[in-house]
Each structure stands twice: as structure tokens, then as C-alpha cells.
Design an enzyme around this catalytic site. Structure first.
Site, PDB file in Angstrom:
ATOM      1  N   HIS A 237      43.650 -29.870  46.547  1.00 33.31           N
ATOM      2  CA  HIS A 237      43.958 -30.525  46.679  1.00 33.31           C
ATOM      3  C   HIS A 237      43.469 -31.710  47.755  1.00 33.31           C
ATOM      4  CE1 HIS A 237      47.174 -30.625  43.676  1.00 33.31           C
ATOM      5  NE2 HIS A 237      48.013 -29.690  44.604  1.00 33.31           N
TER       6      HIS A 237
ATOM      7  N   GLU B 298      46.339 -30.852  39.014  1.00 28.17           N
ATOM      8  CA  GLU B 298      46.274 -29.456  39.887  1.00 28.17           C
ATOM      9  C   GLU B 298      45.212 -28.201  39.465  1.00 28.17           C
ATOM     10  OE1 GLU B 298      49.474 -28.238  42.039  1.00 28.17           O
ATOM     11  OE2 GLU B 298      50.382 -29.974  41.922  1.00 28.17           O
TER      12      GLU B 298
ATOM     13  N   HIS C 264      45.045 -22.843  48.382  1.00 29.60           N
ATOM     14  CA  HIS C 264      45.180 -24.129  47.237  1.00 29.60           C
ATOM     15  C   HIS C 264      45.806 -25.590  47.539  1.00 29.60           C
ATOM     16  CE1 HIS C 264      48.587 -25.438  43.269  1.00 29.60           C
ATOM     17  NE2 HIS C 264      48.947 -26.121  44.381  1.00 29.60           N
ATOM     18  N   GLU C 265      46.775 -26.238  48.286  1.00 25.95           N
ATOM     19  CA  GLU C 265      46.719 -27.531  48.645  1.00 25.95           C
ATOM     20  C   GLU C 265      45.359 -28.157  49.392  1.00 25.95           C
ATOM     21  OE1 GLU C 265      49.303 -28.960  48.703  1.00 25.95           O
ATOM     22  OE2 GLU C 265      50.486 -27.260  48.277  1.00 25.95           O
TER      23      GLU C 265
END
Length: 610
Positions: free
Chosen positions: A397, A422, A393-394
Site C-alpha cells: 500500500h 488491495e 502487505h502494508e
């Protein structure tokens, strides 16, 4: 001791530097000369670049959100309120750090062995009546969020779970007052700016555009998942009754994590320690390298750290390198847990990318920070799959920041509409669940064997169990965020009563008297009125995965589409247009004057409809 002292000193100096930067940014944001220049640029008909026009208009909105266009007295009040808000946020976090809460458990046998590394040994004089100095052994649970989560999942003792749940959701009490002040200050700012509420003020520049749009989206999603969530709740209650041999037992809020984990494990014969054995941290980093090589034809190159460059010896630095384009950006990885470290998992943009000249581009620099720790019987860091999911997930980003190529730093990477930010991170979570990806890097820490496909299928099946219940929790968070920052006719509002009422109407779980999880829900600070964006992102990401990635997730064609049509534009293009360019019509729809995602793909994927 010297290392700890130096680390604290480093953090202290960093905080001072951050405060000085904030002061300087405040000076810039209230500088009328700069505002006049931006106003002139926004009205300049000669600007030919669409990105330049968007930057000028966006900067004008940013200035005016700070009240620079107001009369002197109103401008001073807004400035004062912003200073107060910063103090409330700092106090909120400080209270969390200073008052984590603790539960003492005796005897020690009530705490599972796999949690012993998370709790502190205790002893007390024995009450058994034996002579001598015999002391009974026990444990102290510090009720910070990650420990509370582990205890609720793994502890079979109902009373231990109950004590941990109640205390973990009732500290720090001082934040009830801090939150009241924060909500009131934000509401006053919004009224000075001419908005009905802080939600109206915050959503004005987002895709959703208004509270009515967000509310209708959340209620639609809530109504859609309710029947399936009721079914899941009843199955959990029946499981508890069979397990305990009592037909009149009711489910309690502290049962949810334990019984969902138990039922997933039972249904799919899942041993979570076996799953973790395939995800050593070093192999997961290899997985990130596999992703960028397969999708984008790039690789990560280790970069030696200069003296004084790193804030801790564990930090790694890598360059994202393309064979034809050269270095595209730099990433610091700080992934191990340690005392005194920022507690969450996050992506931080240290420097945004931007066009410096026709021939020179300022490369982005980011940090990816997590808190992965060694298990109780391991010398190396091995991740639960939920941690792998968080890492990917990170990393989504991080890729957004590293691969964007905007002319202006203002739109670099994740500097996009709040309710689209997101989406890349949620999209890359899918890569952490797909066997075609996992078999490339997930290997047993001792044998080197590739993770079995049947094990991954069991993990995927378990993920869908209780998906509606988990979705209800996210809807509750989003509705609470919207409501607390909404209409303030009754001020100050009773935040606990508001949340208890929402919980009753949108979940199957009862509110426990005396608890107030909002005093540790820091998203209310940083995502104020914007938590719904996580659910927007889940819907967008589900449709993108279905239409673009699912058939061949690791192909260069897939990666090129993600990069060229989406990631490289940062916030320089209209967000709805970007989404439609990537995934086609229907990924967004207009509703009440705003833009909402289509929920069909996500609901179908997770079997959220009964």
C-alpha cells in the site's frame, strides 16, 4: 505517568482535529456551488486530459452519493443518516475497546509459557484444603483478537480454547444492536438514492458493478474449493482422533487454529520460534530497503524528526529517494506495540501527491502503522512470519501511495476502484515468501546466519496446507458482508442467523450457539459491502506474480513494469485496463456486466482444487 498523560492528550487533540476536518468535509460535500462547478466540468467537452475527465466525473459521482442532487428534504435526511452512521461506527469501536471480555484460567500450568507475556497473573485462595494463606496461581486472558488468536493456536487444553473461543466471539453484545442500526441507516440511504439495497449502492462504481457479479464470483470460488476443504477437514479430524486416542471425537470450531498449526509443524518439522529468530524487526526494515533498491533503483534515507513532529519516540521517518528523480515521498514508520495505540496494522495517507504546477509536484506523505511486540524471552522485537507477511502487505500500500504520480490528488496512490485497492498489497506479500528475497535480509538475530533455504521451503509447504479451509473463511466473511447489506425485506434482519446459515453452507464448521463474531468484525464498518475485494486482489496478485514477477522478482525490469504500468497511475486510469496493461489479457473477464478476476492462477498456486 507524565508520558502516558501527554500521549492521551495528543490522541484527544487528534480526535478533535479529525472531527473538525470531518465537519469541514461535510460542508464541502454539501456545497452546491462546488457541485455546480463539478457538474459543469463533467459536461465540458473541451477537457483534453483523460485524467481531468475522470476526476470531473468521479467527483460528480462522489457529490451525488452524498445526495446533493436530491430535493431539500431528502438531502437533509441523507445528511442526518450520515451523521448517525458516523456515530454508530464510533460506538461500535468504543464498545470493542470497553468490553474486550476476559477468561480466568486456573491453575496457571494450563497456559503455555510462550503466552505468559500476553496474559495477566491472578491468584485465588486455594481450594485444596491446605491450611494457611496458600493461594493458587492462574491467568486472566483478555479476549481481544490478537490474544485470542495466540491462545487458540498454542493452547493444548481443549477447555481453555473453548472458553476463549466462545467469549472472544460473543463480545461486545451491545454491538448486535449497533450493527442493526448501521445496516438500517445504510439501507435507507441506498433507497433514497434509488437503489434496491446498500450493496447495489456501494458496488455501482466498482469494477464488479453489481451484487450479482460479486455473488457469482464468490459462489464459484466456494464451489471450487469445497472438495479440497472437505479433505482438509477430514484430515484434521483424523489427526485429532489419533492424538487423543479416541475414534469418535469430532472437530470443534475452537480446534481449527490449534490443529492446523500443529499439523503444519509436524508435517514440515517447523519450529515457529526458530522461524522468528531470522526476522528481527530491524532486519525486516532492511528487507523493505532491499526491495526498493532492487526493484526501483531507489533507497530510503533516514530523516531527522523536527521538534513536535512525532507522536511517539518510536516513530521513524524516511524519504524515498531516487538518484536521478530526487525525493519521491516520505514515510513514517510506527511499528511497535504499546498501550493505547491503534490496535491494527494499516497504511495511512497523510498527504496525497498531485501536480501543483508544470515544474512542481506535491510529494506524498504516508504512515505505516503496525503493532509488533517483543516475545516473552526477547529484548528485541522478532516477528512471526505472519507478521512479516503483514508488514510486506502494508508496504505494498505504501509503495502505491509513494510511487503514484497523478495530476490530481483525488487519484493519488490507493484512491482507486475499491475492488482493486488491495492488489499491490497482496502482490508484495509474495516477496515475503520468496527465498531469493528472504536471503537478502533474513538473518539469525544472534549468529547473523542467512535463513536456510530448506526452512523457507518448509514454510512455503506449510502455507499451502489448509489453504482451502482458510479460503472458505475469507469467502464466508465476504458473503456475510454482501448478505447483511443486501435485501432488507425482513428488517431488522437477524445478523447472527444469517451468518450461521452462510457458515453451514460454505464451510465445514458448525455455528456455536451464543457467538456472534460480527460484533467485532470492523470491516463491516469500513469495507461495508466491499470485503470481497480482498479475494479479487488475491486473484489479481496471483496472476501478476505468475506472469511478471516470478521468474526474476528483484530485477529492475520487473520493478519498472510494476511502477510504470501500474503503481504510478493510482486511480487515474481505468482499473481493468491497468491490470491488463501490466499482466496481459485474461487477468480480468466480463461477467453479467461487471468485471471479475480469473481464479485459475490462485487455485493452481495454492492447490485449491482436489
Amino acid at each position: 505517568m507524565m508520558i502516558k498523560f501527554e500521549y492521551r492528550e495528543y490522541v484527544g487533540e487528534a480526535l478533535k482535529a479529525s472531527m473538525r476536518l470531518n465537519e469541514y468535509l461535510h460542508y464541502l460535500n454539501t456545497n452546491s456551488t462546488l457541485y455546480d462547478a463539478v457538474l459543469k466540468a463533467d459536461k465540458d467537452q473541451s477537457l483534453t486530459s483523460e485524467e481531468a475527465k475522470r476526476v470531473a466525473h468521479d467527483l460528480r459521482n462522489d457529490f451525488e452519493k452524498g445526495g446533493i442532487h436530491l430535493s431539500a428534504d431528502k438531502k437533509d435526511r441523507v445528511s442526518q443518516l450520515n451523521v448517525e452512521i458516523a456515530k454508530y461506527c464510533a460506538q461500535y469501536n468504543e464498545n470493542i475497546a470497553n468490553e474486550p471480555g476476559q477468561v480466568d484460567v486456573f491453575p496457571a500450568s494450563r497456559i503455555p509459557k510462550n503466552l505468559h507475556h500476553l496474559v495477566k497473573p491472578l491468584s485465588r485462595p486455594s481450594s485444596s484444603g491446605l491450611r494457611g494463606n496458600f493461594r493458587e496461581k492462574g491467568f486472566r486472558i483478555i479476549t481481544e483478537p490478537s490474544t485470542v488468536s495466540a491462545v487458540l493456536q498454542w493452547t493444548s487444553d481443549d477447555e481453555v480454547r473453548k472458553m476463549t473461543y466462545i467469549l472472544g466471539n460473543s463480545v461486545p453484545r451491545a454491538n448486535l444492536r449497533v450493527l442493526d442500526k448501521l445496516i438500517a441507516a445504510r439501507h435507507e440511504i441506498s433507497q433514497i438514492m434509488g437503489y434496491k439495497s446498500y450493496v447495489d449502492y456501494a458496488l455501482h462504481s466498482n469494477m464488479a458493478s453489481s451484487p450479482d457479479v460479486v455473488s457469482s464470483f464468490l459462489v464459484e470460488l466456494s464451489n471450487t474449493v469445497r472438495p479440497k476443504a472437505v479433505e482438509e477437514f477430514e484430515s484434521m479430524r483424523d489427526f485429532k482422533r489419533r492424538k487423543n486416542g479416541q475414534q469418535d471425537l469430532q472437530l470443534e470450531p475452537w480446534d481449527e487454529a490449534f490443529f492446523t498449526r500443529s499439523m503444519k509443524s509436524s508435517a514440515y518439522n517447523l519450529d515457529f520460534s526458530v522461524v522468528a529468530s531470522y526476522f528481527s524487526l530491524s532486519q525486516c526494515i532492511e528487507g523493505l530497503k532491499v526491495l526498493v533498491e532492487s526493484l526501483f533503483g531507489m533507497n530510503f534515507v533516514d530523516i531527522p524528526l523536527a521538534p513536535g513532529e512525532s507522536w511517539h519516540p518510536d516513530v521513524l521517518k524516511m524519504a524515498l529517494h531516487h538518484p536521478d528523480e530526487g525525493d519521491l515521498g516520505y514515510i513514517y514508520l510506527d511499528l511497535n506495540s504499546r498501550v493505547g495505540k491503534y490496535p491494527g496494522c494499516a497504511h495511512f495517507a497523510i498527504r496525497g501527491g498531485c501536480r501543483v504546477s508544470k515544474t512542481e509536484y506535491q510529494l506524498p506523505v504516508i504512515a505505516l502503522v503496525c503493532n509488533f511486540s517483543k516475545s516473552h524471552n526477547s529484548t528485541a522485537v522478532r516477528l512471526n512470519h505472519s507478521d512479516v507477511d503483514t508488514l510486506f502487505h502494508e508496504f505494498g500500500h505504501a509503495l502505491h501511495s509513494l510511487l503514484s504520480r497523478t495530476d490530481y490528488q483525488h487519484f493519488s496512490g490507493t484512491r482507486v476502484a475499491f475492488d482493486m485497492a488491495e492488489t499491490p498489497s497482496n502482490l508484495f506479500e509474495y516477496y515475503a515468501w520468496d527465498y531469493r528475497v528472504l536471503k537478502k535480509f533474513a538473518r539469525h538475530y544472534s549468529t547473523g546466519d542467512i535463513i536456510p533455504e530448506k526452512l523457507v521451503e518448509s514454510m512455503q509447504g506449510a502455507k499451502k496446507m489448509f489453504a482451502a479451509t482458510e479460503m472458505q473463511q475469507q469467502i464466508l466473511y465476504a458473503l456475510a458482508d454482501q448478505t447483511l447489506y443486501g435485501d432488507q425485506t425482513l428488517s431488522p434482519i437477524d445478523t447472527t442467523s444469517v451468518i450461521a446459515d452462510l457458515k453451514e453452507h460454505h464451510t465445514n464448521w458448525k455455528h456455536v450457539e451464543g457467538t456472534h463474531w460480527q460484533t467485532r468484525f470492523s470491516h463491516l464498518l469500513y469495507y461495508g459491502a466491499g470485503y470481497y475485494s480482498y479475494l479479487y486482489a488475491k486473484c489479481f496478485a496471483s496472476t501478476i506474480w505468475e506472469r511478471i514477477c516470478k521468474d526474476d522478482p528483484l530485477s529492475l525490469e520487473t520493478g519498472t513494469a510494476i511502477r510504470k504500468k501500474f503503481l504510478q497511475h493510482g486511480g487515474a486510469k481505468d482499473p481493468a485496463q491497468l491490470l491488463n496493461d501490466l499482466a496481459g489479457d485474461g487477468i480480468t473477464r466480463y461477467q453479467n456486466g461487471g468485471i471479475v478476476p480469473d481464479i485459475t492462477s490462485l487455485c493452481n498456486e495454492l492447490n485449491l482444487r482436489k
